[in-house]
Enzyme design. Sequence first.
Site, PDB file in Angstrom:
ATOM      1  N   TRP A  99       5.534 -52.533  35.983  1.00 59.02           N
ATOM      2  CA  TRP A  99       4.212 -52.872  35.440  1.00 59.02           C
ATOM      3  C   TRP A  99       3.686 -54.152  36.066  1.00 59.02           C
ATOM      4  O   TRP A  99       2.486 -54.270  36.330  1.00 59.02           O
ATOM      5  CB  TRP A  99       4.273 -52.977  33.923  1.00 59.02           C
ATOM      6  CG  TRP A  99       4.665 -51.684  33.266  1.00 59.02           C
ATOM      7  CD1 TRP A  99       5.755 -51.462  32.475  1.00 59.02           C
ATOM      8  CD2 TRP A  99       3.997 -50.410  33.368  1.00 59.02           C
ATOM      9  NE1 TRP A  99       5.813 -50.149  32.078  1.00 59.02           N
ATOM     10  CE2 TRP A  99       4.742 -49.483  32.612  1.00 59.02           C
ATOM     11  CE3 TRP A  99       2.845 -49.985  34.028  1.00 59.02           C
ATOM     12  CZ2 TRP A  99       4.365 -48.145  32.498  1.00 59.02           C
ATOM     13  CZ3 TRP A  99       2.464 -48.648  33.913  1.00 59.02           C
ATOM     14  CH2 TRP A  99       3.222 -47.752  33.161  1.00 59.02           C
ATOM     15  N   ASP A 166       1.284 -60.902  30.514  1.00 60.04           N
ATOM     16  CA  ASP A 166       1.348 -59.589  29.895  1.00 60.04           C
ATOM     17  C   ASP A 166       2.538 -59.606  28.942  1.00 60.04           C
ATOM     18  O   ASP A 166       3.685 -59.619  29.359  1.00 60.04           O
ATOM     19  CB  ASP A 166       1.528 -58.519  30.980  1.00 60.04           C
ATOM     20  CG  ASP A 166       1.688 -57.111  30.407  1.00 60.04           C
ATOM     21  OD1 ASP A 166       1.709 -56.954  29.175  1.00 60.04           O
ATOM     22  OD2 ASP A 166       1.792 -56.165  31.218  1.00 60.04           O
ATOM     23  N   LYS A 190       3.828 -51.133  20.748  1.00 61.21           N
ATOM     24  CA  LYS A 190       5.238 -51.489  20.738  1.00 61.21           C
ATOM     25  C   LYS A 190       5.602 -52.341  19.512  1.00 61.21           C
ATOM     26  O   LYS A 190       6.375 -51.929  18.664  1.00 61.21           O
ATOM     27  CB  LYS A 190       5.606 -52.196  22.043  1.00 61.21           C
ATOM     28  CG  LYS A 190       5.320 -51.320  23.265  1.00 61.21           C
ATOM     29  CD  LYS A 190       5.583 -52.012  24.568  1.00 61.21           C
ATOM     30  CE  LYS A 190       5.078 -51.198  25.739  1.00 61.21           C
ATOM     31  NZ  LYS A 190       5.764 -49.926  25.916  1.00 61.21           N
TER      32      LYS A 190
END
Length: 354
Positions: A99, A166, A190
């Site tokens: 990511w 992030d 999450k």
Amino acid sequence: MKIHNFNAGPSILPKQVIERSAQSVISFNKSGLSVLEISHRSKYFTEIMEQTTELVKRIMNLNDDYSILFLQGGATLQFTMVPYNLMNQKSAYLDTGIWANNALKEAKKFGEVNILFSGKKNDYTYISENYKIPNEVDYFHCTSNNTIVGTQMKKFPKTSIPIVCDMSSDIFSRKLNFGQFSLIYASAQKNISSAGMTIVIVKKEILGKVKRNIPSYLDYMIHIKNDRILNTPNVFSIYTSMLTLEWIEKKGGLSILEKENEYKAQLLYDEIDKNNLFENKIHKKDRSNMNVTFFLKKKNLEKEFNKMWEKEKIVGLNGHRTLGGYRASIYNALSLESVRFLIHIMKEFEKKFS
């Protein structure tokens, strides 16, 4: 039989949050309306937005220099929005996982990207702290927790350059000095809420400095100027976020959660390290407390292990499709009981096949 949910996302949420959300789908606050059908311009939703915003700031100890946005498009859209809003010419990125790598690929479309460290050649099994942030970059970007490989940054650099992070898979899981970050973004599915919403926490002073025209939806300033409701937001996900943040406060905040998460992770890593059939490939200092990855030393035993944990109502244990192996995502809402049960299954598997 209890289901033990180790899904990486969408993932486990606190039971109380699920129950209150379910009730609100039928009738929200005795209004006779479902939370799914209240107007985003109504007093009901205004109260949800304000309460959720205050909870974020209070739990993270942030002042009014920051604006809290609830956007759509996931963290993936933020890979584009960050450089669109912040990069004039140069930025600096850490390449610590898939990511993170995707984020820097998007940034390259807007200017020069200095990759200060890349763990790609070493399969992203560690995160270096030996890097220097150049003075001439517009911002520094990092990924605090790498969901796929199972690494986590334990330290963040001290710098005058704006830090963008992030935090999709470990936000609200530990106590940090959140004031050291100029922009934090995190997809909700999450540790926060149901899928479909992304929290963006941005220090307003860093905005409005790029020399390009930004499309309205991609412009953080436009969202702020429109009272953070430029278009119809994900009402349900924001509401569920509010309930989750209330649950965090009632538990005692991030210090309590951090201790619980460290304890759960250490128990599982200890079992992996001493079990003859399993291994973890991540450098110990960089192991994630949220996503524990592990592999069987003998691949021919995979079918037998899969059969064992699936029979016992354990779900979400398969590793990411790009990596294979196994991944136990042990987010805030996952109980110690579930971690201990997985460890029990691993011990029984060792007894049978070692």
